[in-house]
Structure formats: structure tokens, C-alpha cells
Design an enzyme around this catalytic site. Sequence first.
Site, PDB file in Angstrom:
ATOM      1  N   ARG A  51       0.771  -1.231  -0.012  1.00 51.37           N
ATOM      2  CA  ARG A  51      -0.070   0.228  -0.033  1.00 51.37           C
ATOM      3  C   ARG A  51       0.844   1.268  -0.029  1.00 51.37           C
ATOM      4  NH1 ARG A  51      -5.200  -1.588   3.675  1.00 51.37           N
ATOM      5  NH2 ARG A  51      -6.283  -2.282   1.996  1.00 51.37           N
ATOM      6  N   LYS A  97     -19.146 -15.738   3.574  1.00 50.63           N
ATOM      7  CA  LYS A  97     -20.560 -15.499   3.879  1.00 50.63           C
ATOM      8  C   LYS A  97     -21.440 -14.969   2.509  1.00 50.63           C
ATOM      9  CE  LYS A  97     -20.589 -13.953   8.533  1.00 50.63           C
ATOM     10  NZ  LYS A  97     -20.635 -12.653   9.151  1.00 50.63           N
ATOM     11  N   GLY A 108      -8.284  -7.732  -0.463  1.00 55.33           N
ATOM     12  CA  GLY A 108      -8.337  -8.583   0.528  1.00 55.33           C
ATOM     13  C   GLY A 108      -7.593  -9.734   0.719  1.00 55.33           C
ATOM     14  N   GLY A 121     -12.817  -3.921   0.603  1.00 57.18           N
ATOM     15  CA  GLY A 121     -14.128  -3.447   1.286  1.00 57.18           C
ATOM     16  C   GLY A 121     -14.363  -2.327  -0.120  1.00 57.18           C
TER      17      GLY A 121
HETATM   18  P1  AMP Z   1     -14.306 -13.023   3.326  1.00 57.71           P
HETATM   19  O1  AMP Z   1     -13.562 -12.190   4.255  1.00 57.71           O
HETATM   20  O2  AMP Z   1     -15.812 -13.255   3.317  1.00 57.71           O
HETATM   21  O3  AMP Z   1     -13.724 -12.821   1.986  1.00 57.71           O
HETATM   22  O4  AMP Z   1     -13.577 -14.581   3.652  1.00 57.71           O
HETATM   23  C1  AMP Z   1     -12.561 -14.999   3.905  1.00 57.71           C
HETATM   24  C2  AMP Z   1     -12.522 -16.083   4.741  1.00 57.71           C
HETATM   25  O5  AMP Z   1     -13.107 -17.073   4.281  1.00 57.71           O
HETATM   26  C3  AMP Z   1     -11.118 -16.763   4.799  1.00 57.71           C
HETATM   27  O6  AMP Z   1     -10.540 -16.471   6.171  1.00 57.71           O
HETATM   28  C4  AMP Z   1     -11.534 -18.116   4.417  1.00 57.71           C
HETATM   29  O7  AMP Z   1     -10.559 -18.854   5.522  1.00 57.71           O
HETATM   30  C5  AMP Z   1     -12.735 -18.419   4.954  1.00 57.71           C
HETATM   31  N1  AMP Z   1     -13.428 -19.564   3.963  1.00 57.71           N
HETATM   32  C6  AMP Z   1     -13.386 -19.802   2.803  1.00 57.71           C
HETATM   33  N2  AMP Z   1     -14.037 -20.992   2.571  1.00 57.71           N
HETATM   34  C7  AMP Z   1     -14.582 -21.038   3.778  1.00 57.71           C
HETATM   35  C8  AMP Z   1     -15.196 -22.535   3.879  1.00 57.71           C
HETATM   36  N3  AMP Z   1     -15.279 -23.418   3.323  1.00 57.71           N
HETATM   37  N4  AMP Z   1     -15.414 -22.663   5.271  1.00 57.71           N
HETATM   38  C9  AMP Z   1     -15.072 -21.880   6.292  1.00 57.71           C
HETATM   39  N5  AMP Z   1     -14.335 -20.481   5.997  1.00 57.71           N
HETATM   40  C10 AMP Z   1     -13.971 -20.390   4.751  1.00 57.71           C
END
Ligand code: AMP
Length: 397
Positions: A37, A201, A354, A377
Site C-alpha cells: 500500500r 458469507k 483483501g 471493502g
Molecule cells: P471473506 O472475508 O468473506 O472474503 O472470507 C474470507 C475467509 O473465508 C477466509 O478467512 C477463509 O478461510 C474463509 N473461508 C473460505 N472458504 C471457507 C469454508 N469453506 N469454510 C469456512 N471458511 C471459509
Amino acid sequence: MLQKKTVEDLQVKGKKVLVRCDFNVPLQNGMITDDNRITAALPTIQKLVSDGARVILCSHMGKPKGEAKPELSLAPVAKRLSELLEKEVIFAKDDTVVGENAKKAVAAMQDGDVILLENTRYRKEETKNEENFSKELASLADIYVNDAFGTSHRAHCSTVGVTEFVKESAVGYLMEKEIAFLGNAVNNPERPFVAILGGSKVSDKINVIKNLLEKVDTLIIGGGMAYTFAAAQGGKVGDSLLEEDKIPYAKEMMEEAKAKGVQLLLPIDTVITKEFKNDTEFKTVPTREIPEGWMGLDIGEETRKRFADAIKGAKTVVWNGPMGVFEFENFAAGTKAVAEAMASISGMTIIGGGDSAAAVNQLGYGDKMTHISTGGGASLEFLEGKDLPGVMAVDDK
Ligand code: AMP
């Protein structure tokens, strides 16, 4: 395309220019562990310095929540910046950010000098976009430049409020570049256009999925999000991440994809385990047949092949979110496969910041991508089709 003033439109010689950067870099024991960054902010700073501006830099770091937390001081950034610019960067160490040190340092500036202010979030007003702190920041400068793409989705004093109290404002090169790459990819893509979404999520990405279904030829969904879709197809997902209240939404999106002729690719096989850790028993099963007591932590080999094939046929690819728990080596293969497939194509490849940016850099594919966004974000909100407040607030051309 961007109708906002840029640094190219400014006359800065002898003027005091306040530049909002995103120096929110990871620190370990006071050492910067990733300075991407900071290097990304250099072109704007160097341009202003060489044009004879008096450059006053500011940024937030972490979440000190309105208090002067020494471990979140920008002092290490000033040091690193001095090294990278090969020139002294004076650090104005004020717990109030715009304090005696900052004012004195600004008053003593010569053309081409560079100062860095303390963490803007030491002030509680910052994240509330309160007028008094916006005015204090503006009082230091004639012109304001926003180059903090990673914070442009937040309306704070240093990203939005300050623009009201300076004579002129513009975006920096990094901001311009981010918007050009993300904007072109999403709004004017060379087709086929494939978007890949992963991460934990569905609820975090509801508007992204909706907006991208209007734009893409193929939407790939992996990661923890995929199990809500598998459940929506009537599958059994065992103990995998599942947002039951989002099942109707997942069904709606699958129908919308069909109606729009968008190919929606979901995992067909999944690497499952009983425990959420790296060193444990794992095996691959069909995604919709995950037994009770087991959870899916990565996409399986067949899915990796299908996803890679779709990526290889694309002219534009945008990716946000890992395909599995890539932090665990045993469950990183899906994320690696996507990174590899993207690295192998000649089309436009954009990483939406991210975790996916971290994964691509870790795997050594950083220089194989067209663009890696510095804002997780912010790039997600961009992909949602939202206007970014930090960009909107800047003067039009
Ligand atoms: P996000 O912040 O929503 O982009 O999510 C990133 C996180 O999702 C990472 O830390 C991953 O470890 C987690 N992740 C990805 N796939 C899975 C999964 N199948 N089960 C649990 N966590 C997950």
C-alpha cells in the site's frame, strides 16, 4: 471516463497539498510486513514533489477508536516512506493529529518537502465525519488529493469532510488507476466476462452477486458461500458454513441467472473434514452429499478443473474471495487453482483486494495479474455498483 479532477489537473508549485493515502499496512512488533500500500501511493507523492508542492500526507492505521494508541502510530510508515522516496519524510507526531508539531512542520516547509501526519483515527471525530476535525485538516493545506482507494467507501473527515473546506480537490493516480481498472472490467468488459466470488458469507456479498449477474457471462461461486447455494439446491451440507436465512435468496439468484442466460458455476465436489484445522483427516465428496459431522473447507479437484476451464476461456476475470480456508495448506488447493488459471490467461485479470490479493501475492502470481486492488471493502462496494463517497466528494473536472 472519470469525470473527477486528477493530480494532472492541478497547479501545485509552492502550494500546500494534503494527500489522503491508505497506509493501513500490516505491522508485527512495529515492523511493516507488507508495504504494497505504501509503494502504491508513491507515484502521486513523487509527482507532487517533482512539481514543487509542499506535500502533507495523512492516513489511518487500524482501529484506535479515537484514542492515541502508540502501537498504531504511523511512525514506522514515515520511516519506510523516507527509504522508498529516498528523501526525508518529517513525521508530525501529534496525538491530536493536527497539533503543534504538525503546524510547526507545515509552517517550515519548503517546496518539495514531505510531511506525514499521525493516524487520523486517533481522533474520534474522524469516522463520524465531524466538521471540526475536517476543518482542522483543511486548515493545513490549499489543495486536497484523495489517493486512498482502500478507504474511499467510507465517508470520514479525511476522505470526505475535508473536501468542503479546501479550495480545490482531486483524486490521485492510485485512485484513478483503481477506478479505471475496476470500472472498465465491470462496465465495459471484453467478453467472455467471468466473475469469481468466494469467502465465508453470502450475506456479505448479496449486492455483489445481484449486480454482477447483470454484467457477467459466467459467475463462479466457491468458498464458504457455496454451501448456502448447495442447500438451496436441496443438498446436504453437513456442518459446513450455512446461512439458512439466505437460502431463499440463493434460490432467487439461481433463477435470475437462468433467466438472464448467465452461467452460474457452483462446486460439484468438496474437500471435507471433521475438525477446523490443517492437520486432520480429510477426503473429497460430492458437494451436495456432505455427511453430518463433516464440513467443507475447500473445493474438490473436479470443481477446480471446471472453474479453471471457465477462467481459461475468459477475456475478463474479476475475483474476490478465497475458494476455501486457504490459510490451512491442506485446504488451499482450490484458491491456488483459481490463482493459477488466472495467471495463465492473456485477458484482463483483476483481483478485488483483501484475502484474494494476499493469496495471489503469497503464491507469487502478483505480477501475472493485470491489476490487484489495494482495497478489499472498497472494491466490493464498487462491484456492487455503488458510488464511493471518497471519490464523489472530489471536485469534478
Ligand atoms: P471473506 O472475508 O468473506 O472474503 O472470507 C474470507 C475467509 O473465508 C477466509 O478467512 C477463509 O478461510 C474463509 N473461508 C473460505 N472458504 C471457507 C469454508 N469453506 N469454510 C469456512 N471458511 C471459509
